[in-house]
Scaffold this motif. Structure first.
Motif, PDB file in Angstrom:
ATOM      1  N   SER A 187       1.004  -1.288   0.083  1.00 34.70           N
ATOM      2  CA  SER A 187      -0.071  -0.074  -0.020  1.00 34.70           C
ATOM      3  C   SER A 187       0.925   1.137   0.035  1.00 34.70           C
ATOM      4  N   ASP A 241      -4.798  -7.249  12.696  1.00 38.61           N
ATOM      5  CA  ASP A 241      -5.974  -6.574  11.838  1.00 38.61           C
ATOM      6  C   ASP A 241      -6.809  -7.645  11.418  1.00 38.61           C
ATOM      7  N   ALA A 262      -7.108  -4.096  17.941  1.00 43.06           N
ATOM      8  CA  ALA A 262      -5.732  -3.445  18.128  1.00 43.06           C
ATOM      9  C   ALA A 262      -5.670  -2.953  19.537  1.00 43.06           C
ATOM     10  N   ASP A 277      -1.429   2.124  12.716  1.00 43.90           N
ATOM     11  CA  ASP A 277      -1.996   3.020  11.817  1.00 43.90           C
ATOM     12  C   ASP A 277      -3.415   3.087  11.612  1.00 43.90           C
TER      13      ASP A 277
HETATM   14  C1  LIG Z   1      -5.078   2.833   7.292  1.00 46.72           C
HETATM   15  S1  LIG Z   1      -5.317   1.237   7.407  1.00 46.72           S
HETATM   16  C2  LIG Z   1      -3.680   0.517   7.541  1.00 46.72           C
HETATM   17  C3  LIG Z   1      -2.675   0.313   6.419  1.00 46.72           C
HETATM   18  C4  LIG Z   1      -1.496  -0.054   6.607  1.00 46.72           C
HETATM   19  N1  LIG Z   1      -0.741   0.683   7.669  1.00 46.72           N
HETATM   20  C5  LIG Z   1      -0.662  -0.259   5.422  1.00 46.72           C
HETATM   21  O1  LIG Z   1       0.363   0.351   5.533  1.00 46.72           O
HETATM   22  O2  LIG Z   1      -0.990  -0.879   4.661  1.00 46.72           O
HETATM   23  C6  LIG Z   1      -5.893   1.168   8.937  1.00 46.72           C
HETATM   24  C7  LIG Z   1      -6.403  -0.374   9.171  1.00 46.72           C
HETATM   25  O3  LIG Z   1      -6.787  -0.551  10.715  1.00 46.72           O
HETATM   26  C8  LIG Z   1      -7.663  -1.430  10.678  1.00 46.72           C
HETATM   27  N2  LIG Z   1      -8.583  -1.417  12.045  1.00 46.72           N
HETATM   28  C9  LIG Z   1      -9.408  -0.453  12.289  1.00 46.72           C
HETATM   29  N3  LIG Z   1      -9.598  -0.446  13.556  1.00 46.72           N
HETATM   30  C10 LIG Z   1      -9.011  -1.581  13.993  1.00 46.72           C
HETATM   31  C11 LIG Z   1      -9.191  -2.225  15.359  1.00 46.72           C
HETATM   32  N4  LIG Z   1      -9.739  -1.731  16.205  1.00 46.72           N
HETATM   33  N5  LIG Z   1      -8.314  -3.356  15.252  1.00 46.72           N
HETATM   34  C12 LIG Z   1      -7.499  -3.583  14.632  1.00 46.72           C
HETATM   35  N6  LIG Z   1      -7.362  -3.238  13.264  1.00 46.72           N
HETATM   36  C13 LIG Z   1      -8.131  -2.114  13.067  1.00 46.72           C
HETATM   37  C14 LIG Z   1      -8.501  -1.499   9.412  1.00 46.72           C
HETATM   38  O4  LIG Z   1      -9.031  -2.795   9.275  1.00 46.72           O
HETATM   39  C15 LIG Z   1      -7.205  -1.126   8.380  1.00 46.72           C
HETATM   40  O5  LIG Z   1      -6.811  -2.141   7.751  1.00 46.72           O
END
Ligand SMILES: C[S@@+](CC[C@H](N)C(=O)[O-])C[C@H]1O[C@@H](n2cnc3c(N)ncnc32)[C@H](O)[C@@H]1O
Length: 355
Positions: A187, A241, A262, A277
């Motif tokens: 990504s 995730d 998370a 993130d």
């Molecule tokens: C912006 S994306 C991360 C992108 C990643 N850092 C990359 O470089 O590919 C945010 C991610 O956080 C996850 N997410 C959101 N809330 C979450 C939670 N409470 N626990 C675990 N994952 C979570 C989403 O599923 C999503 O895949």
């Protein structure tokens, strides 16, 4: 040349008010007062000093590394209007009033309009630097207190001229590290983590703080852009995730994918680095990062704080204060750095670690 009586501050277009609040606060803490002039989306603003003699003190005593929204800065005079012929001669004459410098950068606003100046800036910068070197206008030796001349061009004839300390300003022109998107990364966010490392971790510390074979947790990891960076450093990563990770990344054998929340996840063993993130309430992420570092779950944490629509500066400061209070209550010496990275949009990135 007119007095150097204002600080020119560059930021992401649209974040001029945040940069203004930041410089006003930071200067006030040193007893330096002034007012800002700015236009939304210009990608820069000016802080006019009440006492021009405070400018040098601001450059010396404010720590550039601790700025959040300010990408680059210089102490400058009023906007200059150059006549079209012999611009090099006109600038050389004005430079007599500035401290001797070791280098010269020509920059421009990081906006669609500003970027049209890129070619001119490159050509003019190299011609001017050559001219100055031949005529003793640039020192050869770099000293600890070396200064850099900065020309900030708005057009071929309109520009600001000033300087900043090499060691207390951005290490890259316009505060933009040039990073190449790695073609097999899952990504675009991957560059956010790499940029954070460049800003936050001195290069000579990468081999210890991002050590090969060390461990990391990536919270909100999918599809794996940040995990990919950690794997490139030969780290072993727990990727948390509910969403799917890029299959090719999983084949590295260095990633364990855990489908958990998370904010509830706790590692079995302390890890070197936690990165996060997840897009959620910034105060929730700030508190979680403080827990990780203070509970010893990780040595250091790199995490994003999502910015609200309004009161963006205040929200960030609120989160940073919360972390600072938690560390102070625990009697822990810490480093906390925050930056609105080039690859950040509606968020800032922080690094927290015990010292
Ligand atoms: C912006 S994306 C991360 C992108 C990643 N850092 C990359 O470089 O590919 C945010 C991610 O956080 C996850 N997410 C959101 N809330 C979450 C939670 N409470 N626990 C675990 N994952 C979570 C989403 O599923 C999503 O895949």
């Amino acid at each position: 040349m007119s007095d150097l009586d204002r600080l020119l501050l560059q930021c992401r277009a649209g974040f001029e008010k945040e940069a203004a609040a930041e410089i006003t606060d930071q200067c006030a803490a040193l007893g330096i007062y002034g007012y800002c002039t700015l236009n939304s989306d210009d990608g820069y603003l000016l802080f006019h000093l009440q006492q021009p003699e405070d400018g040098e003190r601001a450059l010396r005593e404010l720590r550039f590394r601790e700025f959040i929204f300010i990408r680059q800065w210089a102490l400058v005079g009023e906007c200059l209007e150059l006549a079209p012929d012999d611009r090099i001669g006109q600038i050389s004459a004005l430079l007599q009033d500035l401290p001797t410098a070791t280098e010269l950068w020509v920059e421009y606003p990081d906006t669609t309009e500003g970027r049209e100046m890129a070619r001119f800036a490159r050509k003019f910068g190299s011609a001017l630097a050559q001219h100055l070197r031949r005529n003793g206008g640039l020192e050869k030796q770099s000293r600890n207190r070396a200064q850099r001349l900065l020309l900030f061009t708005l057009s071929g004839s309109q520009l600001y001229l000033g300087y900043a300390p090499v060691r207390n300003s951005a290490p890259w022109p316009m505060g933009l590290p040039r990073l190449k998107f790695p073609k097999d990364a899952p990504s675009r966010s991957t560059l956010k983590l790499e940029e954070a490392w460049h800003w936050f971790i001195p290069r000579e510390e990468w081999d210890t703080r991002l050590a090969h074979s060390s461990t990391a947790v990536d919270l909100g990891a999918a599809p794996g852009g940040w995990t990919w960076q950690l794997v490139q450093r030969s780290m072993f990563v727990t990727a948390v995730d509910n969403g799917p990770m890029q299959p090719a990344l999983m084949e590295s054998g260095q990633v364990r994918h855990v489908q958990e929340d998370a904010y509830r996840f706790v590692p079995d063993q302390p890890v070197n680095l936690m990165v996060c993130d997840v897009v959620d309430k910034p105060v929730k992420t700030a508190a979680m990062a403080a827990d990780w570092v203070l509970n010893g779950y990780c040595n250091e944490a790199i995490f994003n704080l999502k910015l609200p629509m309004k009161q963006r500066y205040q929200e960030v400061i609120g989160c940073l204060n919360l972390i600072a209070e938690r560390c102070m209550q625990a009697g822990v010496a810490y480093e906390l750095l925050t930056r609105h990275l080039y690859h950040d949009r509606e968020e800032v990135t922080c690094l927290l670690r015990r010292l």
